[in-house]
Design a protein around this motif. Structure first.
Motif, short mmCIF file in Angstrom:
data_model
loop_
_atom_site.label_atom_id
_atom_site.label_comp_id
_atom_site.label_asym_id
_atom_site.label_seq_id
_atom_site.Cartn_x
_atom_site.Cartn_y
_atom_site.Cartn_z
N LYS A 16 7.84 22.22 26.87
CA LYS A 16 8.15 23.09 28.01
C LYS A 16 9.13 22.46 28.98
CE LYS A 16 5.10 25.90 26.41
NZ LYS A 16 5.62 26.97 25.57
N ALA A 17 9.76 23.30 29.77
CA ALA A 17 10.67 22.82 30.81
C ALA A 17 10.12 23.19 32.18
CB ALA A 17 12.05 23.44 30.64
N GLY A 18 9.77 22.19 32.98
CA GLY A 18 9.25 22.49 34.32
C GLY A 18 10.24 22.15 35.41
N CYS A 19 11.22 21.27 35.10
CA CYS A 19 12.14 20.86 36.15
C CYS A 19 13.52 20.51 35.63
CB CYS A 19 11.58 19.66 36.93
SG CYS A 19 11.58 18.13 35.98
N GLY A 20 13.60 20.01 34.39
CA GLY A 20 14.88 19.63 33.82
C GLY A 20 15.47 18.36 34.41
N LYS A 21 14.66 17.59 35.14
CA LYS A 21 15.18 16.41 35.81
C LYS A 21 14.30 15.17 35.69
CE LYS A 21 16.94 17.16 39.96
NZ LYS A 21 16.88 17.66 41.35
N GLY A 22 13.39 15.18 34.75
CA GLY A 22 12.55 14.00 34.56
C GLY A 22 11.41 13.87 35.56
N GLU A 23 11.16 14.92 36.33
CA GLU A 23 10.22 14.80 37.44
C GLU A 23 8.88 15.49 37.21
OE1 GLU A 23 12.73 16.47 40.43
OE2 GLU A 23 14.05 14.74 40.48
N CYS A 24 8.66 16.05 36.01
CA CYS A 24 7.38 16.74 35.82
C CYS A 24 6.67 16.40 34.51
CB CYS A 24 7.56 18.25 35.93
SG CYS A 24 8.27 19.02 34.47
N GLY A 25 7.40 15.97 33.50
CA GLY A 25 6.76 15.58 32.25
C GLY A 25 6.40 16.70 31.30
N ALA A 26 6.67 17.97 31.68
CA ALA A 26 6.30 19.08 30.80
C ALA A 26 7.05 19.01 29.47
CB ALA A 26 6.59 20.41 31.50
N CYS A 27 8.18 18.32 29.46
CA CYS A 27 9.04 18.27 28.28
C CYS A 27 8.79 17.03 27.43
CB CYS A 27 10.49 18.28 28.72
SG CYS A 27 10.89 16.77 29.64
N ASN A 45 11.01 11.89 28.47
CA ASN A 45 11.31 13.23 28.98
C ASN A 45 12.47 13.80 28.17
OD1 ASN A 45 10.89 11.51 31.94
ND2 ASN A 45 9.53 13.18 31.42
N CYS A 65 14.11 16.34 28.48
CA CYS A 65 15.16 16.98 29.28
C CYS A 65 16.22 15.97 29.73
CB CYS A 65 14.58 17.69 30.50
SG CYS A 65 13.88 16.58 31.74
S1 FES Z 1 11.33 19.30 32.32
FE1 FES Z 1 10.37 18.22 33.94
S2 FES Z 1 10.49 16.21 33.16
FE2 FES Z 1 11.63 17.26 31.73
#
Ligand code: FES
Ligand SMILES: Cc1cc2nc3c(=O)[nH]c(=O)nc-3n(C[C@H](O)[C@H](O)[C@H](O)COP(=O)(O)OP(=O)(O)OC[C@H]3O[C@@H](n4cnc5c(N)ncnc54)[C@H](O)[C@@H]3O)c2cc1C
Ligand code: FES
Lengths: 161, 757, 289
Positions: A39-50, A60, A62
């Protein structure tokens, strides 16, 4: 946009794509291989969903340019289950209440999976550190921690067996 | 009354580990969320947003964008003939017409064959703006001569309320002690992990379909139909899996749904619009920020005589649900204690900032922070133990509160005592701070939509003897479907594994006001219970008719003598042939009587009320102000607990959000710009930031909810704020009244610094 | 864009040279990927020796592509350059630490990069080679030009390795930071120190705090003051005051006020010195008293 051929291992199988190497690994696995479990939660390494495994390590996806995966092995949530045969971590997550909306779950399980492979008998604080790069807004992490601790011996058995 | 207040009971036994079917898709990565959803031939939409906080739109040139290969549609406000719409008040247009009112305001939209082309099309649109003076501070926005945001709302007041109950003036005169302070609560975002997205599909023959996950699909459907001037039956909302809601997806991002619909209508192709995480923070709606000046009058013995509040909530540029949130914020918390008199003045003010909406608990938590802080200040002044002060004043069963709420079940005093006992109130550790806080929350508000106070459900017997429950109540992980399956299982005497709960398609689900206001278990659950009971009666009746003799239902086997259908499947098939194809279906309609309240809002506005008391144990590093929350005990009266594990999950998750709001979260603005629109800078708690959390359930038997149960989903985060604020004040010996309680603010209070430079 | 995973140093340098400034070096990509990407990237992480951890003659050599996770778990670094292990462990999240590198942390030139702060305190040197074949060695703190801008031009120069004098008898190092959240959070202030204790007194103290200036900043006056002082309560109090007075810091809306940051500089400086000196005394074989 220049494309390049990238050859890698995806979930244990050889994979080859012709693609802009700047594209993120996240987009590659979702859009090129239809593996939407990541999954994509932020696209910036800040959530870990990816979170996926790159050479066995949680990263990450993303933040990984496709060019970087050439020659590497990549493992996603889809590799953990085969039909009804699901991984002990997935079973424990389902049974322990570790899943609410489930959006963080694939990334969370991948972090836990990478962690348990190298720490088969973890202590609770180690588990908390291992998932500290995975945000969950629903659960408060308690039942996730319990699920990971519960899965550890099962996973250890499976690895040895 | 059948209450057995004061006992921590073991929850309904065997069902405690029950999980609904959705769980398997979620753990294997197979669940399809909105962001995973796509359709053949789908276009990608993008929105051009205002870079200015307040400006006139002089001209828009879209020719460059229109002529780009791959661009299928470009929309501007001028090209639309939409009326203003809104949720509580009508103050929005799908795309700006003459004026933009915040950084992020929607100006134009495009649909193209891929996201990159759509992005290029946005760059090819040129907009001429003429800047207007902007206003960011709600106090300033109320001043004479301030820049005006909306013609229809002179003075920048979006909504206001002046409320008096009893005789506060006399009470303040008579008081032995008056405590007062000013509390500020920043805008906070629900921060569900999945950004909102929508795929709109339109064809003139089948109408409009929106694929988007919502807490209240029916409400969104109605607004979209109204804005697009389509008959209601031509608009259908289908919900994929939802990556978190917490109130933020009740109406979600209406603009996104409307714009994707307009693009789909214009192109005749499916169109997907998706917010980025940054957009979630900059244009996806946080809950209103509030500044609360509050005074409380008390007698020497601790009796509260009155409470007065002057509240300003910052609406941002548009209203959404902010008026409703402001209303709850201005009153709900008053019913925690026996208040004889109340005066409240609230102004909801337009400013040139991100528009606001709602979040879990609807502002009740902001008021909790203020009131509970004052309670401890008063306790200190009076020399009464904070627990004792609360016990002397707390609302009890049988009360009619200052706003007319009728309390039929209430274990608040037990919650307070149990929470205090568990935290070690009587044996406090050296160097630690302790705090208590209490809360009430309505469940099943009867005023949200006067015409739809209740809920309905269908229980359909499948040909194989399984049962499908159709409900309009959504499940996004909070356990509603599991709870419904358990409720139906009990009514039908059927294994819950044989029950499927279906929702999320407005075509097949009964109407519902949605997953909000903790109405699901209470109101939705009652409807499910009634539907299941209706089905059960129909099954027994039909079985009797079929066999010509009395039958009884034991588990899912119909007991009787020869000739009786063996089980549900046989009855289902019998009915199926009898009617040439129908399924035997039970109907459940739960319609609570109309709420009895007057113009000022006085009256019993909800079916029932949940209560809670939290206790926190914290430690402060006196050299830096760093705060460590060690433990949080959450004692809840949510009636009988239907599903213990998911109730605990709600407590853990809700308390964690409460900790986030207490310690870490809050919008920061640089003028009109959101300064922290990312998960790096808008900090929700990580796994390392959550203390030990101890859920305690003080089970009452509520007469209103199904099997005596009440809601829990929202109240869980309410008392956290007051408990932590009070524990911090206890540890520091100084009080911080501005959320979040950062180390810097705590240190400033400790060091006696005037304010930050 | 084109992406080359270089397999030899020659290949990487040739590619950079041939690209005439349009290609840039990349390691973990955790900083670079979020910025505007250049025309092409040369990935160094597969270069032979890119992730080595070695010790010879009291000198620790670390490959520039060593990840924070590897550094934080290396027994050698934990025992002989403890501050670095602690600094690396503080970074971002497990996922970030698994791929982000020491070299990237230095060359990205963020003023309070955690590994860089530890490296400067440890007195680390950087070994660089450019497309013209020239090699140079610089102290890490000399690699900063202005805020967020490195003296290393990654389109024509490669940071190959970092060297640190191993902490020996009577020496110790430590790192600490103050952040608003326990993971995934940049620090308001971080600090690192390397000390030697001889006969119960401080010798050769290196005390670094950030963000103060573009580079992790040594507190030279405080260091000088400490020379010959004993590690004790009174000293920590003096250090706290001296460190606060020595620096001028900035306010930031996202982090904190200058006044508070200044206060934190003092507290963290004292704490990190205390931790480093406790380690030095363990090494010296004297117990904490
Ligand atoms: S989408 Fe949030 S860390 Fe990759
Ligand atoms: C979510 C998140 C959290 C973070 N948290 C922290 C934190 O807490 N503390 C912290 O200090 N940092 C943090 N960072 C920043 C970042 O991860 C680190 O700075 C990291 O060490 C950079 O290493 P890299 O290998 O990924 O660098 P890259 O992104 O690969 O490179 C960064 C820069 O250095 C250049 N470069 C890299 N290697 C070399 C080399 N060998 N020679 C010449 N030039 C080179 C590149 O051209 C580029 O300009 C965080 C980043 C993210 C995304
Ligand atoms: S379960 Fe919803 S974010 Fe973790």
């Amino acid at each position: 946009m220049k494309k390049q051929v990238i050859i890698f291992q995806l979930n244990g199988e050889p994979a080859e794509i012709h693609i802009d190497p700047a594209k993120s690994l996240l987009k590659v696995i979702r859009e090129e291989f239809g593996l939407y479990g990541t999954k994509a939660g932020c696209g910036k390494g800040e959530c870990g969903a990816c979170t996926v495994l790159l050479e066995g390590q949680a990263v990450n996806s993303c933040l990984i340019p496709a060019g970087k995966i050439n020659g590497c092995s990549v493992e996603t949530i889809e590799n953990l289950s085969r039909g009804e045969d699901i991984h002990p971590l997935q079973k424990a997550f389902a049974e322990k209440g570790a899943v609410q909306c489930g959006f963080c779950t694939p990334g969370m399980i991948m972090s836990a999976y990478a962690f348990l492979k190298s720490n088969p008998r973890p202590q609770p604080p180690e588990v908390r550190t291992a998932i500290s790069g995975n945000l969950c807004r629903c659960t408060g992490y308690k039942q996730i921690e319990a699920a990971i601790l519960a899965a550890a011996p099962e996973m250890d058995k499976e690895n040895k067996g | 009354m059948k209450t057995d207040t004061g006992t921590v009971k073991v929850p309904i036994g065997e069902e405690k580990d029950f999980q609904s079917a959705e769980i398997w898709a979620r753990v294997t990565g197979k669940a399809v969320y909105g962001s995973d959803f796509s359709l053949p031939g789908m276009l990608y939409g993008k929105i051009l947003r205002s870079p200015y906080p307040h400006a006139l739109v002089k001209n828009i040139d879209i020719s460059g964008a229109e002529s780009l290969p791959g661009v299928r549609a470009v929309l501007t406000g001028a090209g639309l003939q939409c009326k203003k719409y809104g949720i509580a008040v009508d103050d929005e247009l799908p795309l700006a017409l003459e004026k933009v009112r915040y950084i992020g305001d929607e100006v134009a939209a495009v649909a193209a064959v891929d996201p990159e082309t759509a992005e290029r099309a946005l760059e090819a649109i040129s907009v001429g703006y003429e800047n207007l003076p902007a206003v960011y501070d709600p106090d300033k926005a109320l001043e004479e001569g301030a820049p005006q945001l909306h013609e229809d709302f002179p003075g920048n007041t979006a909504w206001q309320r002046d409320l008096r109950r009893g005789n506060p003036d006399a009470a303040f005169k008579e008081a032995d002690l008056v405590v007062e302070n000013k509390f500020t609560i920043p805008a906070v975002h629900p921060a569900y992990l999945e950004p909102i997205s929508c795929v709109a599909v339109y064809d003139p023959y089948n109408g409009l379909i929106l694929h988007t996950a919502l807490q209240s699909p029916d409400s969104v459907r109605a607004i979209v139909a109204r804005v697009l001037e389509m008959p209601l039956s031509r608009v259908r909302v289908i919900g994929p899996a939802m990556g978190g809601g917490f109130g933020g997806r009740v109406y979600g991002n209406l603009k996104l749904y409307i714009i994707s619909s307009l693009l789909a209508v214009k192109t005749g192709r499916p169109v997907k619009l998706e917010l980025t995480r940054e957009e979630e923070f900059t244009v996806g709606r946080p809950m209103v920020s509030a500044s609360i000046k509050m005074r409380m009058a008390l007698r020497r013995d601790g009796k509260i005589l009155a409470r007065e509040a002057d509240i300003i909530t910052d609406n941002g540029a548009y209203s959404a649900q902010a008026p409703w949130v402001s209303k709850t914020l201005s009153e709900r918390n008053d019913s925690v204690y026996r208040l004889p008199a109340v005066r409240t003045r609230l102004r909801l003010v337009y400013t040139n900032k991100v528009p606001t909406a709602q979040y879990r608990a609807y502002g009740n938590q902001a008021a909790n922070f203020a009131t509970e802080s004052l309670m401890d200040m008063a306790a200190g002044e009076l020399g009464i133990d904070p627990l004792e002060l609360r016990l002397r004043n707390c609302t009890r069963e049988g009360d009619t509160t200052v706003h007319g709420l009728q309390i039929e079940s209430c274990a608040l005093s037990s919650c307070l005592q149990e929470a205090a006992k568990e935290i070690g109130w009587g044996s406090k550790k050296e160097g630690r701070g302790y705090g208590l806080s209490a809360a009430i929350h309505a469940n099943g508000s009867l005023v949200f939509d006067k015409n739809f106070r209740g809920s309905s459900a269908l229980a359909r017997l499948e040909l194989d003897g399984r049962v499908t429950i159709f409900t309009g109540e959504q499940d996004y992980g909070q356990g509603t479907h599991a709870a419904f399956a358990l409720i139906a299982a009990r009514a039908l005497d059927l294994d819950p594994q044989l029950i499927t709960v279906q929702s999320g398609d407005t075509l097949s689900s009964p109407y519902s006001t949605g997953a909000l206001a903790m109405r699901q278990t209470t109101i939705g659950g009652r409807a499910v219970q009634l539907a299941a009971r209706d089905l059960r009666e129909k099954i027994t009746r039909l079985a009797a008719e079929l066999s010509g003799q009395q039958v009884a239902l034991e588990k899912d086997i119909l007991a009787g003598t020869s000739g009786v259908p063996r089980d549900f499947a046989a009855v289902a098939y019998y009915y199926h042939t009898l009617t040439s194809g129908l399924n035997l279906t039970g109907e459940g309609k739960f319609v609570p009587g109309p709420a009895d309240y007057d113009e000022s809002g006085y009256g019993n506005i909800s079916l029932t009320y949940s209560f809670a008391a939290h206790a926190a144990e914290v430690e402060i590093d006196r050299a830096t102000g760093a705060l460590t929350v060690h433990r949080l005990v959450a004692a809840h009266d949510s009636g009988r607990i239907v599903n213990y594990r998911s109730a605990c999950g709600q407590v853990y998750g809700g308390v964690t959000q409460g900790i986030g709001m207490s310690c870490y979260e809050g919008y920061l603005f640089d003028g009109g710009r959101v300064a922290n629109p990312s998960f790096a800078d808008y900090r929700i708690p990580t796994s390392l930031d959550v203390p030990e959390i101890v859920p305690l359930f003080i089970e009452t038997e509520d007469p209103a909810g199904p099997y005596g149960s009440k809601g829990i989903g929202e109240i869980v985060m309410v008392p956290v704020l007051g408990a932590i604020a009070n524990a911090v004040a206890d540890a520091a010996g100084a009080r911080v009244t501005d959320l979040p309680l950062t180390a810097e603010k705590i240190y400033e209070a400790l060091a006696g610094w005037e304010c930050a430079d | 864009m084109s992406y080359l995973v270089a397999t030899s140093l020659e290949e990487a340098l040739t590619y950079l040279r041939d690209s005439g400034g349009r290609a840039r070096v990349v390691a973990g990509a955790t900083d670079l990927y979020l910025k505007d990407l250049p025309h092409s990237l040369v990935d160094l992480s597969a270069l032979p020796g890119a992730s080595v951890i070695e010790e010879a003659d009291g000198l620790i050599t670390l490959g520039a592509c060593l990840t924070h996770a590897s550094a934080a778990s290396s027994i050698l670094i934990l025992s002989r350059a403890t501050a670095l292990a602690e600094g690396c462990m503080a970074i971002g999240s497990p996922q970030i630490r698994n791929i982000a590198t020491l070299g990237g942390n230095v060359v990205n030139a963020a003023p309070a990069a955690d590994a860089a702060v530890a490296l400067v305190a440890l007195g680390a040197s950087a070994v660089l080679v450019d497309t013209g074949g020239r090699s140079r060695e610089e102290a890490v703190e000399d690699l900063y030009v202005i805020f967020n801008r490195s003296a290393v031009d990654s389109t024509s120069e490669i940071l190959l390795k970092l060297t640190i004098k191993s902490c020996g008898t009577g020496e110790g190092s430590a790192f600490t930071r103050f952040a608003p959240r326990r993971a995934l959070s940049l620090p308001l202030v971080n600090a690192a120190a390397r000390v030697r204790i001889e006969n119960g007194c401080f010798r050769e103290v290196r005390l670094v705090v950030a963000p103060v200036k573009p580079a992790p900043t040594r507190l030279l006056q405080t260091e000088a003051m400490l020379e010959g002082m004993a590690p004790c309560e009174e000293t920590w109090r003096l250090v706290e005051r001296a460190a606060s007075e020595e620096v001028e810091v900035r306010s930031s809306l996202l982090r904190c006020s200058a006044r508070y940051r200044n206060h934190l500089v003092g507290v963290l400086a004292a704490r990190v010195l205390q931790a480093a000196s406790e380690r030095a005394r363990e090494e010296e074989g004297v117990d904490g008293r």
